[in-house]
Design an enzyme around this catalytic site. Structure first.
Site, PDB file in Angstrom:
ATOM      1  N   ASP A  58       0.856  -1.182   0.000  1.00  0.00           N
ATOM      2  CA  ASP A  58       0.000   0.000   0.000  1.00  0.00           C
ATOM      3  C   ASP A  58       0.895   1.236   0.000  1.00  0.00           C
ATOM      4  O   ASP A  58       1.995   1.216   0.559  1.00  0.00           O
ATOM      5  CB  ASP A  58      -0.893   0.008   1.261  1.00  0.00           C
ATOM      6  N   ALA A 103      -9.584   4.424  -5.281  1.00  0.00           N
ATOM      7  CA  ALA A 103     -10.701   5.124  -4.638  1.00  0.00           C
ATOM      8  C   ALA A 103     -11.855   4.168  -4.429  1.00  0.00           C
ATOM      9  O   ALA A 103     -12.021   3.204  -5.177  1.00  0.00           O
ATOM     10  CB  ALA A 103     -11.145   6.275  -5.534  1.00  0.00           C
ATOM     11  N   GLN A 105     -16.265   3.916  -3.360  1.00  0.00           N
ATOM     12  CA  GLN A 105     -17.497   4.718  -3.469  1.00  0.00           C
ATOM     13  C   GLN A 105     -17.752   5.476  -2.180  1.00  0.00           C
ATOM     14  O   GLN A 105     -17.620   4.929  -1.094  1.00  0.00           O
ATOM     15  CB  GLN A 105     -18.702   3.791  -3.663  1.00  0.00           C
ATOM     16  N   ARG A 111     -20.365   2.879  -8.852  1.00  0.00           N
ATOM     17  CA  ARG A 111     -19.029   2.308  -9.076  1.00  0.00           C
ATOM     18  C   ARG A 111     -18.388   2.946 -10.303  1.00  0.00           C
ATOM     19  O   ARG A 111     -17.188   3.192 -10.330  1.00  0.00           O
ATOM     20  CB  ARG A 111     -19.147   0.795  -9.264  1.00  0.00           C
ATOM     21  N   ASN A 143     -13.028  -1.103  -7.938  1.00  0.00           N
ATOM     22  CA  ASN A 143     -14.164  -0.741  -8.796  1.00  0.00           C
ATOM     23  C   ASN A 143     -13.871   0.456  -9.688  1.00  0.00           C
ATOM     24  O   ASN A 143     -13.055   1.292  -9.327  1.00  0.00           O
ATOM     25  CB  ASN A 143     -15.372  -0.393  -7.899  1.00  0.00           C
ATOM     26  N   ASP A 171     -22.137 -10.612  -5.981  1.00  0.00           N
ATOM     27  CA  ASP A 171     -23.572 -10.373  -6.237  1.00  0.00           C
ATOM     28  C   ASP A 171     -24.329 -11.703  -6.298  1.00  0.00           C
ATOM     29  O   ASP A 171     -25.464 -11.810  -5.829  1.00  0.00           O
ATOM     30  CB  ASP A 171     -23.757  -9.630  -7.572  1.00  0.00           C
ATOM     31  N   THR A 172     -23.680 -12.710  -6.893  1.00  0.00           N
ATOM     32  CA  THR A 172     -24.297 -14.034  -6.973  1.00  0.00           C
ATOM     33  C   THR A 172     -24.488 -14.608  -5.570  1.00  0.00           C
ATOM     34  O   THR A 172     -25.521 -15.222  -5.274  1.00  0.00           O
ATOM     35  CB  THR A 172     -23.422 -14.960  -7.852  1.00  0.00           C
ATOM     36  N   ARG A 174     -24.868 -12.824  -2.830  1.00  0.00           N
ATOM     37  CA  ARG A 174     -25.993 -12.070  -2.240  1.00  0.00           C
ATOM     38  C   ARG A 174     -27.318 -12.619  -2.758  1.00  0.00           C
ATOM     39  O   ARG A 174     -28.279 -12.790  -1.999  1.00  0.00           O
ATOM     40  CB  ARG A 174     -25.881 -10.582  -2.613  1.00  0.00           C
ATOM     41  N   HIS A 198     -20.686  -5.758 -12.697  1.00  0.00           N
ATOM     42  CA  HIS A 198     -20.796  -5.690 -11.232  1.00  0.00           C
ATOM     43  C   HIS A 198     -21.241  -4.248 -10.948  1.00  0.00           C
ATOM     44  O   HIS A 198     -20.431  -3.352 -10.752  1.00  0.00           O
ATOM     45  CB  HIS A 198     -19.444  -5.999 -10.581  1.00  0.00           C
ATOM     46  N   THR A 253     -17.981  -1.926   2.135  1.00  0.00           N
ATOM     47  CA  THR A 253     -18.340  -3.346   2.269  1.00  0.00           C
ATOM     48  C   THR A 253     -17.017  -4.097   2.335  1.00  0.00           C
ATOM     49  O   THR A 253     -16.077  -3.751   1.621  1.00  0.00           O
ATOM     50  CB  THR A 253     -19.147  -3.857   1.058  1.00  0.00           C
TER      51      THR A 253
HETATM   52  P1  NAD Z   1      -9.941   1.728   1.207  1.00  0.00           P
HETATM   53  O1  NAD Z   1      -9.910   3.196   0.960  1.00  0.00           O
HETATM   54  O2  NAD Z   1     -10.207   1.232   2.578  1.00  0.00           O
HETATM   55  O3  NAD Z   1      -8.561   1.073   0.712  1.00  0.00           O
HETATM   56  C1  NAD Z   1      -7.938   1.400  -0.495  1.00  0.00           C
HETATM   57  C2  NAD Z   1      -6.440   1.357  -0.241  1.00  0.00           C
HETATM   58  O4  NAD Z   1      -5.769   1.544  -1.478  1.00  0.00           O
HETATM   59  C3  NAD Z   1      -5.957   2.465   0.711  1.00  0.00           C
HETATM   60  O5  NAD Z   1      -5.318   1.889   1.830  1.00  0.00           O
HETATM   61  C4  NAD Z   1      -4.991   3.278  -0.153  1.00  0.00           C
HETATM   62  O6  NAD Z   1      -3.877   3.799   0.578  1.00  0.00           O
HETATM   63  C5  NAD Z   1      -4.566   2.244  -1.190  1.00  0.00           C
HETATM   64  N1  NAD Z   1      -4.016   2.810  -2.419  1.00  0.00           N
HETATM   65  C6  NAD Z   1      -4.496   3.825  -3.164  1.00  0.00           C
HETATM   66  N2  NAD Z   1      -3.712   4.004  -4.238  1.00  0.00           N
HETATM   67  C7  NAD Z   1      -2.751   3.064  -4.189  1.00  0.00           C
HETATM   68  C8  NAD Z   1      -1.652   2.731  -5.023  1.00  0.00           C
HETATM   69  N3  NAD Z   1      -1.385   3.406  -6.142  1.00  0.00           N
HETATM   70  N4  NAD Z   1      -0.850   1.695  -4.678  1.00  0.00           N
HETATM   71  C9  NAD Z   1      -1.119   0.988  -3.536  1.00  0.00           C
HETATM   72  N5  NAD Z   1      -2.129   1.285  -2.703  1.00  0.00           N
HETATM   73  C10 NAD Z   1      -2.944   2.293  -3.037  1.00  0.00           C
HETATM   74  O7  NAD Z   1     -11.017   1.127   0.184  1.00  0.00           O
HETATM   75  P2  NAD Z   1     -11.705  -0.321   0.262  1.00  0.00           P
HETATM   76  O8  NAD Z   1     -12.989  -0.201   0.985  1.00  0.00           O
HETATM   77  O9  NAD Z   1     -10.685  -1.297   0.694  1.00  0.00           O
HETATM   78  O10 NAD Z   1     -12.062  -0.546  -1.274  1.00  0.00           O
HETATM   79  C11 NAD Z   1     -11.030  -0.779  -2.221  1.00  0.00           C
HETATM   80  C12 NAD Z   1     -11.607  -0.918  -3.613  1.00  0.00           C
HETATM   81  O11 NAD Z   1     -12.371  -2.137  -3.683  1.00  0.00           O
HETATM   82  C13 NAD Z   1     -12.564   0.212  -4.019  1.00  0.00           C
HETATM   83  O12 NAD Z   1     -12.371   0.547  -5.376  1.00  0.00           O
HETATM   84  C14 NAD Z   1     -13.931  -0.418  -3.815  1.00  0.00           C
HETATM   85  O13 NAD Z   1     -14.920   0.225  -4.595  1.00  0.00           O
HETATM   86  C15 NAD Z   1     -13.637  -1.825  -4.256  1.00  0.00           C
HETATM   87  N6  NAD Z   1     -14.620  -2.843  -3.845  1.00  0.00           N
HETATM   88  C16 NAD Z   1     -14.909  -3.793  -4.765  1.00  0.00           C
HETATM   89  C17 NAD Z   1     -15.833  -4.772  -4.457  1.00  0.00           C
HETATM   90  C18 NAD Z   1     -16.168  -5.805  -5.501  1.00  0.00           C
HETATM   91  O14 NAD Z   1     -17.135  -6.569  -5.357  1.00  0.00           O
HETATM   92  N7  NAD Z   1     -15.398  -5.909  -6.576  1.00  0.00           N
HETATM   93  C19 NAD Z   1     -16.450  -4.806  -3.195  1.00  0.00           C
HETATM   94  C20 NAD Z   1     -16.087  -3.838  -2.263  1.00  0.00           C
HETATM   95  C21 NAD Z   1     -15.167  -2.845  -2.611  1.00  0.00           C
END
Ligand code: NAD
Length: 336
Positions: A58, A103, A105, A111, A143, A171-172, A174, A198, A253
């Site tokens: 990170d 980032a 949401q 998304r 996302n 989603d599946t 859920r 998604h 989430t």
């Molecule tokens: P979060 O903000 O808690 O964590 C994101 C992390 O990414 C942070 O710690 C940040 O420092 C780090 N970061 C940002 N840029 C970076 C880079 N260039 N290199 C390394 N680290 C970096 O967010 P979260 O709640 O953990 O969500 C993360 C992502 O997952 C979001 O895009 C969210 O929308 C997505 N998400 C996807 C699903 C899915 O079903 N696919 C479900 C939930 C969340």
């Protein structure tokens, strides 16, 4: 000491080996993004013993270091695993690189609103991963996952066919949970899929949904009849709105996506050929090409192979094409 005489009574079979079968290989996993989702994925993988080494990466080194320490303090209670902090170069040797960075949401955002910001992060990150771990499978979770899975395939240089997104596996899950709750059956006996984006344009495949081996439109019990059209609509709306509701209440989430991603990791590292609705770049899937979208795929060490033989009703086919157009349009609008 060597045994020179066979002392078994005549007619007995050779004794079978009492040694357990050799353990299957457990690949190393790197997780980029140690936020709510990345750390919950690490925790889920640890609990299930799916990997022998987890590297958390990170840009926020202080937080990442603290998360690694916290996870390490629980090592005594889980199957043997090495958890460490690393940089992108430390993806070298990983079988799977999971990307949750970027980032997330905010309440009220969709998304697809994240596309531009997260594509720019991927533009820098993916070539660096490709350099460090050219053979690793990439599992995209950030996302909008379908747009970013497509972006990853572009930025990787087209050399790695093993790029998939977590897609609608969550989603599946859920979907089947809500159906199981309504019908009063075990969630493991509900076989029903959400496909497409998604996101907002995802769609349920009611036409192939089953409970046990009974088509869902005929499934009834002593307590209740089949799902009504209103119930079906309520279930689909709940699935679609689940993330927004949870984000509005707790900011993110994490638990179910952590488990869903660990399930995908399990299917890959154990070479399961499991049917999962991961996001994958489609090539003439029911006429859809050049876009990453979730459809039922066989998931194994060889990546994801879409199951072209899946049956779709005319309406499902039309909605899947619509969903593909929305995802493709979002990618174009964000500069892909
Ligand atoms: P979060 O903000 O808690 O964590 C994101 C992390 O990414 C942070 O710690 C940040 O420092 C780090 N970061 C940002 N840029 C970076 C880079 N260039 N290199 C390394 N680290 C970096 O967010 P979260 O709640 O953990 O969500 C993360 C992502 O997952 C979001 O895009 C969210 O929308 C997505 N998400 C996807 C699903 C899915 O079903 N696919 C479900 C939930 C969340």
């Amino acid at each position: 000491m060597s045994i020179t005489h066979d002392i078994r009574p005549s007619g007995l079979e050779e004794p079978q080996s009492v040694l357990p079968p050799a353990p299957q290989l457990r690949g190393d996993v790197a997780i980029i993004g140690a936020g709510s989702v990345g750390t919950t994925i690490a925790y889920s993988i640890m609990l299930q013993g799916l990997s022998s080494q987890i590297t958390l990466i990170d840009t926020n080194c202080k937080k990442c270091d603290a998360e690694v320490k916290d996870l390490n303090h629980g090592l005594r209670f889980v199957p043997s695993v090495h958890v460490r902090m690393g940089a992108i170069e430390d993806c070298a040797g990983a079988e799977i690189v999971i990307i949750t960075a970027g980032a997330k949401q905010k309440p009220g955002q969709s998304r697809l609103d994240l596309a531009h910001t997260n594509i720019e992060i991927f533009r820098q990150m993916i070539p660096a991963i490709a350099k460090a771990a050219p053979e690793a499978m990439l599992l995209i979770v950030s996302n909008p996952v379908d747009v970013l899975t497509y972006a990853a395939t572009q930025f990787h240089g087209g050399k790695n066919p093993y790029i998939i997104g977590s897609g609608t596996v969550l989603d599946t899950s859920r979907f089947v949970s809500l159906i199981a709750e309504r019908l009063g059956v075990n969630v493991r006996n509900v076989h029903a899929l959400i496909v497409g984006e998604h996101g907002e344009s995802e769609l349920p495949l009611w036409s192939s949904a089953h409970v046990g081996n009974i088509p869902i439109d005929r499934f009834e019990t002593a307590d209740r009849g089949p799902l009504t059209p209103t119930e079906r609509e309520e279930i689909v709306n709940s699935v679609r709105d689940a993330a927004a509701e949870i984000i509005a209440a707790k900011g993110a989430t994490n638990w179910a996506i952590g488990l869903a991603t660990a399930r995908i990791v399990e299917a890959i590292t154990r070479d399961e050929h499991a049917v999962l609705t991961v996001s994958h770049c489609l090539n003439n899937f029911h006429g859809i090409s050049g876009v990453c979208l979730s459809v039922p795929c066989l998931v194994s060490r060889r990546g994801a192979m879409p199951l072209h033989s899946v049956a779709l009703s005319d309406e499902e086919h039309r909605k899947l094409i619509q969903s593909a157009e929305i995802v493709a349009q979002a990618g174009h609008a964000a500069g892909l």
